[in-house]
Design a protein around this motif. Structure first.
Motif, PDB file in Angstrom:
ATOM      1  N   THR A  89      49.209  38.558  42.935  1.00 20.39           N
ATOM      2  CA  THR A  89      50.346  38.373  42.043  1.00 20.39           C
ATOM      3  C   THR A  89      49.903  38.668  40.617  1.00 20.39           C
ATOM      4  OG1 THR A  89      51.361  36.738  43.490  1.00 20.39           O
ATOM      5  CG2 THR A  89      52.061  36.721  41.183  1.00 20.39           C
ATOM      6  N   PHE A  90      50.689  39.484  39.942  1.00 21.56           N
ATOM      7  CA  PHE A  90      50.446  39.848  38.552  1.00 21.56           C
ATOM      8  C   PHE A  90      51.547  39.245  37.688  1.00 21.56           C
ATOM      9  CE2 PHE A  90      48.339  43.001  41.062  1.00 21.56           C
ATOM     10  CZ  PHE A  90      47.228  43.392  40.334  1.00 21.56           C
ATOM     11  N   ASP A  91      51.165  38.422  36.717  1.00 23.92           N
ATOM     12  CA  ASP A  91      52.087  37.946  35.691  1.00 23.92           C
ATOM     13  C   ASP A  91      51.944  38.939  34.543  1.00 23.92           C
ATOM     14  OD1 ASP A  91      52.543  35.664  37.271  1.00 23.92           O
ATOM     15  OD2 ASP A  91      50.932  34.568  36.274  1.00 23.92           O
ATOM     16  N   LEU A  92      53.025  39.630  34.199  1.00 20.39           N
ATOM     17  CA  LEU A  92      52.970  40.719  33.227  1.00 20.39           C
ATOM     18  C   LEU A  92      53.868  40.444  32.033  1.00 20.39           C
ATOM     19  CD1 LEU A  92      53.314  43.571  35.872  1.00 20.39           C
ATOM     20  CD2 LEU A  92      51.206  42.887  34.710  1.00 20.39           C
ATOM     21  N   THR A 131      54.438  40.251  43.096  1.00 23.18           N
ATOM     22  CA  THR A 131      53.428  40.081  44.144  1.00 23.18           C
ATOM     23  C   THR A 131      53.357  41.378  44.920  1.00 23.18           C
ATOM     24  OG1 THR A 131      53.838  37.710  44.248  1.00 23.18           O
ATOM     25  CG2 THR A 131      52.744  38.714  46.152  1.00 23.18           C
ATOM     26  N   LEU A 132      52.130  41.900  45.027  1.00 20.07           N
ATOM     27  CA  LEU A 132      51.938  43.228  45.611  1.00 20.07           C
ATOM     28  C   LEU A 132      50.989  43.184  46.799  1.00 20.07           C
ATOM     29  CD1 LEU A 132      51.480  45.112  42.224  1.00 20.07           C
ATOM     30  CD2 LEU A 132      53.514  45.151  43.702  1.00 20.07           C
ATOM     31  N   PRO A 133      51.259  44.002  47.818  1.00 14.51           N
ATOM     32  CA  PRO A 133      50.339  44.098  48.952  1.00 14.51           C
ATOM     33  C   PRO A 133      49.091  44.887  48.545  1.00 14.51           C
ATOM     34  CG  PRO A 133      52.091  45.713  49.185  1.00 14.51           C
ATOM     35  CD  PRO A 133      52.424  44.877  47.968  1.00 14.51           C
ATOM     36  N   ALA A 134      48.051  44.756  49.323  1.00 16.89           N
ATOM     37  CA  ALA A 134      46.781  45.435  49.037  1.00 16.89           C
ATOM     38  C   ALA A 134      46.956  46.942  48.876  1.00 16.89           C
ATOM     39  CB  ALA A 134      45.780  45.136  50.149  1.00 16.89           C
ATOM     40  N   SER A 135      47.851  47.539  49.644  1.00 22.71           N
ATOM     41  CA  SER A 135      48.041  48.995  49.598  1.00 22.71           C
ATOM     42  C   SER A 135      48.492  49.488  48.223  1.00 22.71           C
ATOM     43  CB  SER A 135      49.045  49.430  50.660  1.00 22.71           C
ATOM     44  OG  SER A 135      50.308  48.837  50.415  1.00 22.71           O
ATOM     45  N   GLN A 136      49.060  48.592  47.399  1.00 21.61           N
ATOM     46  CA  GLN A 136      49.546  48.986  46.073  1.00 21.61           C
ATOM     47  C   GLN A 136      48.625  48.522  44.947  1.00 21.61           C
ATOM     48  OE1 GLN A 136      53.672  47.988  45.447  1.00 21.61           O
ATOM     49  NE2 GLN A 136      54.229  48.671  47.480  1.00 21.61           N
ATOM     50  N   THR A 137      47.483  47.926  45.296  1.00 23.20           N
ATOM     51  CA  THR A 137      46.557  47.463  44.267  1.00 23.20           C
ATOM     52  C   THR A 137      45.162  48.028  44.529  1.00 23.20           C
ATOM     53  OG1 THR A 137      46.173  45.383  45.452  1.00 23.20           O
ATOM     54  CG2 THR A 137      47.894  45.362  43.758  1.00 23.20           C
ATOM     55  N   TYR A 138      44.283  47.252  45.147  1.00 23.44           N
ATOM     56  CA  TYR A 138      42.898  47.664  45.366  1.00 23.44           C
ATOM     57  C   TYR A 138      42.648  48.276  46.736  1.00 23.44           C
ATOM     58  CZ  TYR A 138      41.947  45.095  41.099  1.00 23.44           C
ATOM     59  OH  TYR A 138      41.938  44.667  39.791  1.00 23.44           O
ATOM     60  N   ASP A 163      48.633  58.295  36.631  1.00 26.56           N
ATOM     61  CA  ASP A 163      47.641  57.722  37.551  1.00 26.56           C
ATOM     62  C   ASP A 163      46.532  56.956  36.830  1.00 26.56           C
ATOM     63  OD1 ASP A 163      48.876  58.550  39.919  1.00 26.56           O
ATOM     64  OD2 ASP A 163      47.950  60.532  39.800  1.00 26.56           O
ATOM     65  N   ASN A 164      46.892  56.261  35.754  1.00 31.26           N
ATOM     66  CA  ASN A 164      45.933  55.446  35.008  1.00 31.26           C
ATOM     67  C   ASN A 164      46.054  53.963  35.330  1.00 31.26           C
ATOM     68  OD1 ASN A 164      44.851  57.622  33.508  1.00 31.26           O
ATOM     69  ND2 ASN A 164      46.596  57.545  32.124  1.00 31.26           N
ATOM     70  N   MET A 165      46.948  53.625  36.231  1.00 31.83           N
ATOM     71  CA  MET A 165      47.229  52.223  36.544  1.00 31.83           C
ATOM     72  C   MET A 165      47.483  52.115  38.041  1.00 31.83           C
ATOM     73  SD  MET A 165      47.605  49.145  35.492  1.00 31.83           S
ATOM     74  CE  MET A 165      47.114  49.640  33.859  1.00 31.83           C
ATOM     75  N   MET A 166      47.212  50.937  38.601  1.00 37.05           N
ATOM     76  CA  MET A 166      47.531  50.707  40.017  1.00 37.05           C
ATOM     77  C   MET A 166      49.005  51.048  40.240  1.00 37.05           C
ATOM     78  SD  MET A 166      45.950  46.995  40.662  1.00 37.05           S
ATOM     79  CE  MET A 166      44.401  46.591  39.923  1.00 37.05           C
ATOM     80  N   VAL A 182      51.544  48.106  40.111  1.00 38.75           N
ATOM     81  CA  VAL A 182      51.761  47.572  38.756  1.00 38.75           C
ATOM     82  C   VAL A 182      52.586  48.564  37.946  1.00 38.75           C
ATOM     83  CG1 VAL A 182      50.623  46.880  36.604  1.00 38.75           C
ATOM     84  CG2 VAL A 182      49.695  46.122  38.807  1.00 38.75           C
ATOM     85  N   GLU A 183      52.241  49.838  38.030  1.00 37.09           N
ATOM     86  CA  GLU A 183      52.992  50.850  37.285  1.00 37.09           C
ATOM     87  C   GLU A 183      54.456  50.874  37.727  1.00 37.09           C
ATOM     88  OE1 GLU A 183      51.630  54.849  35.467  1.00 37.09           O
ATOM     89  OE2 GLU A 183      52.141  55.262  37.561  1.00 37.09           O
ATOM     90  N   ASP A 184      54.698  50.839  39.032  1.00 36.69           N
ATOM     91  CA  ASP A 184      56.080  50.816  39.536  1.00 36.69           C
ATOM     92  C   ASP A 184      56.832  49.595  39.024  1.00 36.69           C
ATOM     93  OD1 ASP A 184      55.564  53.164  40.905  1.00 36.69           O
ATOM     94  OD2 ASP A 184      55.400  52.207  42.873  1.00 36.69           O
ATOM     95  N   ALA A 185      56.164  48.435  38.986  1.00 36.17           N
ATOM     96  CA  ALA A 185      56.815  47.201  38.514  1.00 36.17           C
ATOM     97  C   ALA A 185      57.162  47.288  37.035  1.00 36.17           C
ATOM     98  CB  ALA A 185      55.912  46.003  38.782  1.00 36.17           C
ATOM     99  N   LEU A 186      56.355  47.999  36.261  1.00 33.34           N
ATOM    100  CA  LEU A 186      56.592  48.121  34.819  1.00 33.34           C
ATOM    101  C   LEU A 186      57.640  49.175  34.465  1.00 33.34           C
ATOM    102  CD1 LEU A 186      52.909  47.773  33.583  1.00 33.34           C
ATOM    103  CD2 LEU A 186      54.784  46.213  33.024  1.00 33.34           C
TER     104      LEU A 186
END
Length: 160
Positions: free
Chosen positions: A131-134, A61-68, A39-42, A45-49
């Protein structure tokens, strides 16, 4: 090595809004480091990684519920002006920092009075699809100390 729980992950990112405008980036800076699965990351983002290897470069690209989180239109509070940090003169629309029981929090000034301010406590990016470019820079097994502490140590992580 693939990213899994109890991995220390270092990555670079660029955060874009719905129109593709860059909002944040660590391009040219040290990679961000975190302990995966703690639980140190949104969550989005963690799921995508999860499962990615060093060198993986992708966008998600993530919905608000998975970020802030979603915007809460009732998330306004009145605070004493003396608790606002970041400027000496305040106007509606400006962002300030306040100290809370959970640490510092960024707020947006809604209305200013002489002694009290009405602030919006939603994160400025709440309610937005982002959208997160990782790019995965490094992955390693966490040490037992990192797992016990619940965060990554060393370069890009917690320094103690």
């Amino acid at each position: 090595m693939s990213i899994k729980d109890d991995s220390v992950v270092q990555f670079n990112y660029t955060l874009r809004d719905e129109q593709g405008e860059v909002l944040e980036t660590n391009d040219g800076l040290e990679p961000i480091a975190y302990l995966h699965g703690h639980d140190n990351m949104m969550h989005g983002v963690e799921d995508a990684l999860t499962g990615k290897d060093v060198g993986a470069k992708f966008s998600v690209t993530l919905p608000a519920s998975q970020t802030y989180g979603e915007r809460n239109e009732d998330a306004e509070q009145r605070v004493s002006v003396k608790h606002l940090q970041g400027a000496s003169v305040w106007k509606p629309g400006m962002r300030a920092l306040i100290n809370t029981d959970q640490g510092q929090r960024q707020v947006t000034i809604v209305k200013m009075g002489k002694f009290m301010a009405t602030v919006d406590v939603n994160h400025p990016l709440a309610g937005r699809e982002l959208t997160f470019d990782l790019e995965v820079m490094d992955v390693r097994d966490a040490t037992s100390e990192e797992i016990a502490h619940g965060h990554a140590h060393g370069k890009g992580g917690h320094q103690h």
